[in-house]
Design a protein around this motif. Sequence first.
Motif, PDB file in Angstrom:
ATOM      1  N   ASP A 144      42.016  40.962  45.970  1.00 40.42           N
ATOM      2  CA  ASP A 144      40.945  40.497  46.847  1.00 40.42           C
ATOM      3  C   ASP A 144      40.411  39.119  46.488  1.00 40.42           C
ATOM      4  N   VAL A 145      40.373  38.793  45.199  1.00 41.46           N
ATOM      5  CA  VAL A 145      39.835  37.489  44.792  1.00 41.46           C
ATOM      6  C   VAL A 145      40.943  36.437  44.755  1.00 41.46           C
ATOM      7  N   LEU A 146      42.069  36.750  44.099  1.00 40.40           N
ATOM      8  CA  LEU A 146      43.136  35.751  43.971  1.00 40.40           C
ATOM      9  C   LEU A 146      44.164  35.781  45.100  1.00 40.40           C
ATOM     10  N   GLY A 147      44.159  36.818  45.916  1.00 46.25           N
ATOM     11  CA  GLY A 147      45.057  36.870  47.069  1.00 46.25           C
ATOM     12  C   GLY A 147      46.473  37.314  46.766  1.00 46.25           C
ATOM     13  N   PHE A 148      46.675  38.019  45.666  1.00 41.38           N
ATOM     14  CA  PHE A 148      48.007  38.529  45.336  1.00 41.38           C
ATOM     15  C   PHE A 148      48.336  39.699  46.258  1.00 41.38           C
ATOM     16  N   ALA A 149      49.625  39.917  46.492  1.00 43.23           N
ATOM     17  CA  ALA A 149      50.083  41.045  47.295  1.00 43.23           C
ATOM     18  C   ALA A 149      50.454  42.203  46.371  1.00 43.23           C
ATOM     19  N   VAL A 150      50.066  43.411  46.744  1.00 47.51           N
ATOM     20  CA  VAL A 150      50.461  44.601  45.991  1.00 47.51           C
ATOM     21  C   VAL A 150      51.883  44.949  46.400  1.00 47.51           C
ATOM     22  N   THR A 151      52.780  45.017  45.423  1.00 53.97           N
ATOM     23  CA  THR A 151      54.173  45.349  45.704  1.00 53.97           C
ATOM     24  C   THR A 151      54.529  46.780  45.333  1.00 53.97           C
ATOM     25  N   LYS A 152      53.777  47.363  44.385  1.00 52.20           N
ATOM     26  CA  LYS A 152      53.978  48.761  43.988  1.00 52.20           C
ATOM     27  C   LYS A 152      52.648  49.333  43.532  1.00 52.20           C
ATOM     28  N   ASP A 153      52.469  50.628  43.749  1.00 54.08           N
ATOM     29  CA  ASP A 153      51.322  51.365  43.221  1.00 54.08           C
ATOM     30  C   ASP A 153      51.847  52.752  42.899  1.00 54.08           C
ATOM     31  N   VAL A 154      52.069  53.018  41.613  1.00 56.13           N
ATOM     32  CA  VAL A 154      52.750  54.237  41.186  1.00 56.13           C
ATOM     33  C   VAL A 154      51.871  55.004  40.208  1.00 56.13           C
ATOM     34  N   SER A 155      51.758  56.306  40.413  1.00 57.37           N
ATOM     35  CA  SER A 155      51.032  57.168  39.485  1.00 57.37           C
ATOM     36  C   SER A 155      51.973  58.247  38.975  1.00 57.37           C
ATOM     37  N   MET A 156      51.873  58.490  37.672  1.00 58.46           N
ATOM     38  CA  MET A 156      52.637  59.565  37.033  1.00 58.46           C
ATOM     39  C   MET A 156      51.647  60.293  36.132  1.00 58.46           C
ATOM     40  N   GLY A 157      51.021  61.348  36.656  1.00 50.56           N
ATOM     41  CA  GLY A 157      49.981  62.027  35.904  1.00 50.56           C
ATOM     42  C   GLY A 157      48.799  61.092  35.739  1.00 50.56           C
ATOM     43  N   GLU A 158      48.334  60.921  34.498  1.00 49.17           N
ATOM     44  CA  GLU A 158      47.190  60.021  34.277  1.00 49.17           C
ATOM     45  C   GLU A 158      47.621  58.571  34.063  1.00 49.17           C
ATOM     46  N   PHE A 159      48.909  58.307  34.051  1.00 47.49           N
ATOM     47  CA  PHE A 159      49.414  56.950  33.886  1.00 47.49           C
ATOM     48  C   PHE A 159      49.637  56.334  35.265  1.00 47.49           C
ATOM     49  N   ARG A 160      49.173  55.103  35.443  1.00 51.68           N
ATOM     50  CA  ARG A 160      49.317  54.401  36.719  1.00 51.68           C
ATOM     51  C   ARG A 160      49.735  52.969  36.455  1.00 51.68           C
ATOM     52  N   TRP A 161      50.570  52.433  37.331  1.00 50.90           N
ATOM     53  CA  TRP A 161      50.820  51.011  37.279  1.00 50.90           C
ATOM     54  C   TRP A 161      50.863  50.440  38.680  1.00 50.90           C
ATOM     55  N   GLY A 220      38.256  24.197  41.697  1.00 50.38           N
ATOM     56  CA  GLY A 220      38.043  24.925  42.948  1.00 50.38           C
ATOM     57  C   GLY A 220      38.300  26.419  42.785  1.00 50.38           C
ATOM     58  N   LEU A 221      39.379  26.761  42.091  1.00 52.52           N
ATOM     59  CA  LEU A 221      39.679  28.164  41.854  1.00 52.52           C
ATOM     60  C   LEU A 221      38.611  28.798  40.969  1.00 52.52           C
ATOM     61  N   PHE A 222      38.161  28.068  39.960  1.00 50.36           N
ATOM     62  CA  PHE A 222      37.098  28.571  39.091  1.00 50.36           C
ATOM     63  C   PHE A 222      35.845  28.903  39.901  1.00 50.36           C
ATOM     64  N   GLU A 223      35.439  28.006  40.787  1.00 53.98           N
ATOM     65  CA  GLU A 223      34.245  28.248  41.603  1.00 53.98           C
ATOM     66  C   GLU A 223      34.442  29.450  42.529  1.00 53.98           C
ATOM     67  N   HIS A 224      35.647  29.597  43.081  1.00 49.77           N
ATOM     68  CA  HIS A 224      35.963  30.740  43.945  1.00 49.77           C
ATOM     69  C   HIS A 224      35.840  32.048  43.161  1.00 49.77           C
ATOM     70  N   VAL A 225      36.409  32.088  41.959  1.00 45.55           N
ATOM     71  CA  VAL A 225      36.363  33.294  41.127  1.00 45.55           C
ATOM     72  C   VAL A 225      34.920  33.592  40.714  1.00 45.55           C
ATOM     73  N   ARG A 226      34.205  32.575  40.288  1.00 46.62           N
ATOM     74  CA  ARG A 226      32.811  32.788  39.878  1.00 46.62           C
ATOM     75  C   ARG A 226      31.991  33.321  41.060  1.00 46.62           C
ATOM     76  N   ALA A 227      32.157  32.753  42.244  1.00 45.09           N
ATOM     77  CA  ALA A 227      31.395  33.179  43.420  1.00 45.09           C
ATOM     78  C   ALA A 227      31.721  34.613  43.832  1.00 45.09           C
ATOM     79  N   SER A 228      32.912  35.096  43.474  1.00 47.90           N
ATOM     80  CA  SER A 228      33.303  36.462  43.839  1.00 47.90           C
ATOM     81  C   SER A 228      32.490  37.507  43.088  1.00 47.90           C
TER      82      SER A 228
END
Length: 127
Positions: A31-48, A101-109
């Motif tokens: 949400d802040v840096l604009g990265f795309a989620v490529t995987k969301d995997v859960s195995m019991g209590e372990f998640r990546w 500019g990126l620093f100000e964006h992150v701080r404002a978030s």
Amino acid sequence: MDTSTGTATLAVANCFLVVDDHEKALTFYRDVLGFAVTKDVSMGEFRWLSVATPTQPELEITIQSVGGGPGVSDEDRAAIDTLLAKGLLTPLVFRCDDVDGLFEHVRASGQAEVLQEPVDQFYGVRD
């Protein structure tokens, strides 16, 4: 494979980041840096989660649980958690064309604690 030298083509495909809160990390990177989620995997209590920047979609950053994975003892997990809390685990280093500019964006978030404002380093970069 490079047939002229007989060596395989090699590139970094993935790097790992240990976190103690996937949702906070996801909010920051997606949400802040604009990265795309490529995987969301859960195995019991372990998640990546794997995320990628729009400018380097082939390089995934895997956000994984503290001490996650098979064969990690409770003692190992506690040691890793302690190192994470102290900020002593290996960081990710990003490059961008507008640090201030990126620093100000992150701080404002409001999604990150400011530990250091941008500064010109003696070795020629601003970080």
